[in-house]
Design a protein around this motif. Sequence first.
Motif, short mmCIF file in Angstrom:
data_model
loop_
_atom_site.label_atom_id
_atom_site.label_comp_id
_atom_site.label_asym_id
_atom_site.label_seq_id
_atom_site.Cartn_x
_atom_site.Cartn_y
_atom_site.Cartn_z
N ASP A 16 26.71 -12.93 22.42
CA ASP A 16 28.12 -13.30 22.37
C ASP A 16 28.23 -14.75 21.92
O ASP A 16 27.27 -15.51 21.97
CB ASP A 16 28.77 -13.15 23.75
N TYR A 17 29.45 -15.12 21.53
CA TYR A 17 29.68 -16.51 21.13
C TYR A 17 29.63 -17.43 22.35
O TYR A 17 30.12 -17.09 23.42
CB TYR A 17 31.04 -16.65 20.43
N ARG A 18 28.99 -18.56 22.16
CA ARG A 18 28.90 -19.59 23.19
C ARG A 18 29.85 -20.72 22.82
O ARG A 18 29.87 -21.18 21.68
CB ARG A 18 27.48 -20.13 23.26
N GLY A 70 22.72 -13.20 32.33
CA GLY A 70 22.02 -14.48 32.44
C GLY A 70 21.09 -14.79 31.30
O GLY A 70 20.35 -15.76 31.37
N SER A 71 21.06 -13.95 30.25
CA SER A 71 20.16 -14.20 29.13
C SER A 71 20.89 -15.03 28.08
O SER A 71 21.45 -14.49 27.13
CB SER A 71 19.68 -12.88 28.52
N ASN A 72 20.89 -16.33 28.26
CA ASN A 72 21.61 -17.22 27.35
C ASN A 72 20.62 -18.08 26.57
O ASN A 72 19.61 -18.53 27.11
CB ASN A 72 22.55 -18.14 28.12
N LEU A 73 20.91 -18.27 25.30
CA LEU A 73 20.09 -19.12 24.45
C LEU A 73 20.85 -20.42 24.25
O LEU A 73 21.92 -20.43 23.63
CB LEU A 73 19.83 -18.43 23.11
N GLN A 74 20.32 -21.52 24.77
CA GLN A 74 20.99 -22.81 24.69
C GLN A 74 20.24 -23.71 23.71
O GLN A 74 19.04 -23.92 23.85
CB GLN A 74 21.04 -23.47 26.08
N TRP A 84 35.34 -28.57 19.51
CA TRP A 84 34.72 -27.42 20.15
C TRP A 84 33.89 -26.62 19.16
O TRP A 84 34.29 -26.40 18.02
CB TRP A 84 35.79 -26.50 20.74
N ASN A 85 32.72 -26.18 19.65
CA ASN A 85 31.85 -25.25 18.92
C ASN A 85 32.03 -23.85 19.47
O ASN A 85 32.13 -23.66 20.68
CB ASN A 85 30.38 -25.63 19.12
N MET A 86 32.06 -22.87 18.58
CA MET A 86 31.93 -21.47 18.95
C MET A 86 30.74 -20.96 18.14
O MET A 86 30.85 -20.82 16.92
CB MET A 86 33.20 -20.71 18.62
N SER A 87 29.61 -20.74 18.82
CA SER A 87 28.37 -20.46 18.09
C SER A 87 27.70 -19.20 18.59
O SER A 87 27.88 -18.78 19.74
CB SER A 87 27.40 -21.64 18.24
N THR A 88 26.92 -18.59 17.72
CA THR A 88 26.05 -17.49 18.09
C THR A 88 24.80 -17.58 17.22
O THR A 88 24.70 -18.45 16.35
CB THR A 88 26.75 -16.12 17.93
N VAL A 89 23.84 -16.71 17.48
CA VAL A 89 22.61 -16.67 16.69
C VAL A 89 22.41 -15.24 16.22
O VAL A 89 22.33 -14.32 17.04
CB VAL A 89 21.40 -17.15 17.53
N THR A 90 22.36 -15.04 14.90
CA THR A 90 22.17 -13.70 14.38
C THR A 90 20.80 -13.17 14.79
O THR A 90 19.85 -13.92 14.97
CB THR A 90 22.28 -13.69 12.84
N GLY A 91 20.70 -11.86 14.96
CA GLY A 91 19.45 -11.24 15.36
C GLY A 91 19.26 -11.16 16.86
O GLY A 91 18.26 -10.63 17.33
N THR A 92 20.20 -11.73 17.64
CA THR A 92 20.08 -11.67 19.11
C THR A 92 21.13 -10.76 19.74
O THR A 92 21.07 -10.50 20.93
CB THR A 92 20.26 -13.07 19.72
N GLU A 93 22.10 -10.29 18.95
CA GLU A 93 23.22 -9.49 19.44
C GLU A 93 23.98 -10.24 20.54
O GLU A 93 24.59 -9.64 21.41
CB GLU A 93 22.76 -8.13 19.96
N GLN A 148 24.96 -25.76 20.82
CA GLN A 148 25.13 -24.44 20.23
C GLN A 148 24.34 -23.39 21.01
O GLN A 148 23.92 -23.63 22.13
CB GLN A 148 24.67 -24.48 18.76
N GLY A 149 24.15 -22.22 20.40
CA GLY A 149 23.38 -21.16 21.01
C GLY A 149 24.15 -19.86 21.05
O GLY A 149 25.06 -19.62 20.26
N ALA A 150 23.79 -19.00 22.00
CA ALA A 150 24.44 -17.69 22.16
C ALA A 150 24.34 -17.27 23.62
O ALA A 150 23.35 -17.58 24.29
CB ALA A 150 23.81 -16.65 21.25
N ASP A 151 25.35 -16.57 24.11
CA ASP A 151 25.36 -16.07 25.48
C ASP A 151 25.11 -14.57 25.49
O ASP A 151 25.42 -13.86 24.53
CB ASP A 151 26.71 -16.36 26.15
N ASN A 152 24.54 -14.09 26.61
CA ASN A 152 24.31 -12.66 26.82
C ASN A 152 23.54 -12.01 25.67
O ASN A 152 23.94 -10.98 25.14
CB ASN A 152 25.65 -11.93 27.03
#
Length: 197
Positions: A45-47, A93-97, A34-43, A75-79
């Motif tokens: 949540d973990y995806r 619904g603003s998710n980065l996939q 399992w991955n738990m990922s986020t992207v800095t600079g987007t504020e 990976q990516g980030a949610d919300n």
Amino acid sequence: MKKLLLALLLLAGISQTYAKEKTRRINPGIRGGWNMSTVTGTEGDYRTNFYLGVQLPIRLAKFYELQPELVYSRQGADNINPSLVNYNYDRSGSNLQLDYVDINVINKFHFGRVNLQVGPGLAIATNSSNKNITPIDLTFNFGLGLDITSRLGVEARWMPGVVSINNGADTYYNGVQYIYDDYMRNNTFQVGAYFKF
């Protein structure tokens, strides 16, 4: 004739010993979890998603193993907080996939059944929900593993990106302009298992 037969038997024995030693030193396998990922600079949540791939551990010493890997990672980030130009945004619904194929070169240091993992990686983007994401990311891997048996183990790894993946400060989503932080880095935690054949 006896000397020839003895020489052939000796040669066969040496070859067999070398083959067993070689088999023991190089053990291809798989890893996944399992991955738990986020992207800095987007504020964001973990995806949570998954990773799955192949590994080729090469035991070079009792305490050291070199392990090239080829891994598919979602990976990516949610919300995420895209900060609309008019500052009136809806986070729903603003998710980065982001999907990557990771090429890692891991150095594993063994201390009994425990191993420390460290090494660089090159991530090639195969899919992105944002057109301004760079196609290449550079990462560094820090991990800890535990051999349950000689073939099966569990691991946890932190895989931070070391370069920005934002190819442009502004982007568009459904015709609306968003402004992202110029400096966006992947930040991924992995928890999973590995199996050697």
